[in-house]
Design a protein around this motif. Structure first.
Motif, PDB file in Angstrom:
ATOM      1  N   LEU A   3      25.357  -3.344 -15.889  1.00 25.18           N
ATOM      2  CA  LEU A   3      25.038  -3.242 -14.453  1.00 25.18           C
ATOM      3  C   LEU A   3      23.451  -2.709 -14.411  1.00 25.18           C
ATOM      4  N   ALA A   4      23.113  -3.235 -13.355  1.00 25.97           N
ATOM      5  CA  ALA A   4      21.735  -2.677 -12.980  1.00 25.97           C
ATOM      6  C   ALA A   4      21.717  -1.870 -11.660  1.00 25.97           C
ATOM      7  N   PHE A   5      20.955  -0.462 -12.005  1.00 29.58           N
ATOM      8  CA  PHE A   5      21.265   0.577 -11.043  1.00 29.58           C
ATOM      9  C   PHE A   5      19.701   0.785 -10.644  1.00 29.58           C
ATOM     10  N   ASN A   6      19.340   1.209  -9.382  1.00 27.78           N
ATOM     11  CA  ASN A   6      18.123   1.688  -8.979  1.00 27.78           C
ATOM     12  C   ASN A   6      18.165   2.984  -9.028  1.00 27.78           C
ATOM     13  N   LYS A   7      17.861   3.676  -9.812  1.00 29.22           N
ATOM     14  CA  LYS A   7      17.888   5.089 -10.149  1.00 29.22           C
ATOM     15  C   LYS A   7      16.818   5.976  -9.011  1.00 29.22           C
ATOM     16  N   PRO A   8      17.477   6.761  -8.169  1.00 28.15           N
ATOM     17  CA  PRO A   8      16.396   7.400  -7.137  1.00 28.15           C
ATOM     18  C   PRO A   8      15.630   8.298  -7.883  1.00 28.15           C
ATOM     19  N   TYR A   9      14.667   9.043  -7.349  1.00 27.84           N
ATOM     20  CA  TYR A   9      13.872  10.170  -7.954  1.00 27.84           C
ATOM     21  C   TYR A   9      14.783  11.316  -7.648  1.00 27.84           C
ATOM     22  N   VAL A  35      31.687   3.085 -17.421  1.00 31.73           N
ATOM     23  CA  VAL A  35      30.417   2.826 -17.790  1.00 31.73           C
ATOM     24  C   VAL A  35      29.346   4.300 -18.164  1.00 31.73           C
ATOM     25  N   TYR A  36      28.377   3.865 -18.912  1.00 32.36           N
ATOM     26  CA  TYR A  36      27.511   4.936 -19.212  1.00 32.36           C
ATOM     27  C   TYR A  36      26.104   4.277 -19.333  1.00 32.36           C
ATOM     28  N   ALA A  37      25.006   5.102 -19.087  1.00 32.16           N
ATOM     29  CA  ALA A  37      23.382   4.606 -19.216  1.00 32.16           C
ATOM     30  C   ALA A  37      23.170   3.938 -20.613  1.00 32.16           C
ATOM     31  N   ALA A  38      22.564   3.017 -20.482  1.00 34.62           N
ATOM     32  CA  ALA A  38      21.832   2.438 -21.783  1.00 34.62           C
ATOM     33  C   ALA A  38      20.528   2.689 -21.899  1.00 34.62           C
ATOM     34  N   GLY A  39      20.208   3.844 -22.483  1.00 32.99           N
ATOM     35  CA  GLY A  39      18.774   4.213 -22.264  1.00 32.99           C
ATOM     36  C   GLY A  39      18.623   5.601 -21.185  1.00 32.99           C
ATOM     37  N   ARG A  40      17.386   6.026 -21.121  1.00 28.62           N
ATOM     38  CA  ARG A  40      17.283   7.059 -20.266  1.00 28.62           C
ATOM     39  C   ARG A  40      16.226   6.659 -19.196  1.00 28.62           C
ATOM     40  N   LEU A  41      15.959   7.395 -18.005  1.00 31.59           N
ATOM     41  CA  LEU A  41      14.888   7.309 -17.117  1.00 31.59           C
ATOM     42  C   LEU A  41      14.750   8.866 -16.591  1.00 31.59           C
ATOM     43  N   HIS A  43      14.311  12.277 -14.398  1.00 29.21           N
ATOM     44  CA  HIS A  43      14.808  12.702 -13.155  1.00 29.21           C
ATOM     45  C   HIS A  43      13.628  12.380 -12.175  1.00 29.21           C
ATOM     46  N   ASP A  44      12.347  12.482 -12.743  1.00 23.40           N
ATOM     47  CA  ASP A  44      11.189  12.321 -11.674  1.00 23.40           C
ATOM     48  C   ASP A  44      10.634  10.768 -11.747  1.00 23.40           C
ATOM     49  N   SER A  45      11.426   9.881 -12.432  1.00 26.75           N
ATOM     50  CA  SER A  45      10.948   8.640 -12.351  1.00 26.75           C
ATOM     51  C   SER A  45      12.183   7.695 -11.737  1.00 26.75           C
ATOM     52  N   GLU A  46      11.830   6.721 -11.308  1.00 25.54           N
ATOM     53  CA  GLU A  46      12.517   5.681 -10.544  1.00 25.54           C
ATOM     54  C   GLU A  46      12.875   4.540 -11.022  1.00 25.54           C
ATOM     55  N   GLY A  47      13.952   3.715 -10.314  1.00 27.46           N
ATOM     56  CA  GLY A  47      13.781   2.360 -10.783  1.00 27.46           C
ATOM     57  C   GLY A  47      14.998   1.906 -11.787  1.00 27.46           C
ATOM     58  N   LEU A  48      14.836   0.784 -12.329  1.00 27.14           N
ATOM     59  CA  LEU A  48      15.901   0.106 -13.210  1.00 27.14           C
ATOM     60  C   LEU A  48      16.453   1.005 -14.242  1.00 27.14           C
ATOM     61  N   LEU A  49      17.807   1.387 -14.371  1.00 29.90           N
ATOM     62  CA  LEU A  49      18.550   1.831 -15.091  1.00 29.90           C
ATOM     63  C   LEU A  49      19.732   0.741 -15.553  1.00 29.90           C
ATOM     64  N   LEU A  50      19.932   0.449 -16.648  1.00 29.33           N
ATOM     65  CA  LEU A  50      21.023  -0.196 -17.296  1.00 29.33           C
ATOM     66  C   LEU A  50      22.077   0.523 -17.532  1.00 29.33           C
ATOM     67  N   LEU A  51      23.299   0.165 -17.169  1.00 31.14           N
ATOM     68  CA  LEU A  51      24.736   0.866 -17.518  1.00 31.14           C
ATOM     69  C   LEU A  51      25.390  -0.255 -18.163  1.00 31.14           C
ATOM     70  N   THR A  52      26.320   0.380 -18.967  1.00 28.34           N
ATOM     71  CA  THR A  52      27.351  -0.635 -19.671  1.00 28.34           C
ATOM     72  C   THR A  52      28.427   0.223 -20.102  1.00 28.34           C
ATOM     73  N   ASP A  53      29.635  -0.380 -20.521  1.00 24.80           N
ATOM     74  CA  ASP A  53      30.816  -0.265 -21.090  1.00 24.80           C
ATOM     75  C   ASP A  53      30.949  -0.515 -22.671  1.00 24.80           C
ATOM     76  N   ASP A  54      29.802  -1.268 -23.059  1.00 27.10           N
ATOM     77  CA  ASP A  54      29.826  -1.498 -24.293  1.00 27.10           C
ATOM     78  C   ASP A  54      28.876  -0.993 -25.211  1.00 27.10           C
TER      79      ASP A  54
END
Length: 178
Positions: A3-9, A35-41, A43-54
């Motif tokens: 999943l592509a998620f646009n993480k808000p600020y 699903v869980y986040a594949a990587g981190r962004l 809290h004070d950053s925004e934008g693309l966060l990938l999530l997966t169940d794999d």
């Protein structure tokens, strides 16, 4: 599933928060279970966060050995000079060692959503925008890189991870990628 998620600020890249008062987390955005986040962004950053169940896929997406480039649009305090942009491209010395070379260039202000809260505007201090692509993923790396060349970060938006793009997702929205 990816999943592509646009993480808000201001949102944490996890589903729970034990702090008091609790901060906004991924749990508030109707994401599919498992699903869980594949990587981190941060809290004070925004934008693309990938999530997966794999788990294996998450490892391939985040392990530096797989060198998934990450692209950011960065609003900085100051008017970026060519030598500052060139220094970012060569790699800069940070307290935990030098960074690898990056792709860095000035860009026009991108067509982004308003941030809440807004970035502080100061009439006497200009700002500019950079596009920076890195292959590493150190803690707060892009912010530390821009600070090292005299351009403190005001706003940081990740727009791509490898072949995955943020596209037209509004903050808090998500879509299937696979």
């Amino acid at each position: 599933m990816i999943l592509a998620f646009n993480k808000p600020y201001g949102v944490l890249c996890q589903f729970t928060d034990r702090s008091t008062p609790p901060r906004p987390t991924l749990a508030g955005f109707g994401l599919p279970p498992g699903v869980y986040a594949a990587g981190r962004l941060d809290h004070d950053s925004e934008g693309l966060l990938l999530l997966t169940d794999d788990g294996a896929l998450a490892h391939r997406l985040t392990d530096p050995r797989h060198k998934q480039p990450k692209t950011y649009w960065v609003q900085v305090e100051g008017d970026p000079a060519e030598d500052q942009v060139a220094a970012l491209a060569r790699g800069v010395a940070l307290n935990d060692g030098p960074t690898l070379p990056a792709q860095a260039r000035r860009i026009d202000p991108p067509p982004l959503w308003p941030r809440d809260p807004p970035v502080r505007f100061r009439k006497t201090v200009p700002d500019g925008w950079l596009e920076i692509t890195i292959g590493e993923g150190r803690n707060r790396q892009v912010r530390r890189m821009t600070a090292a060349v005299g351009l403190p970060t005001l706003r940081l938006v990740r727009v791509a991870i490898g072949p995955y793009r943020l596209g037209e997702l509004a903050p808090g929205q998500w879509r299937h990628c696979d």
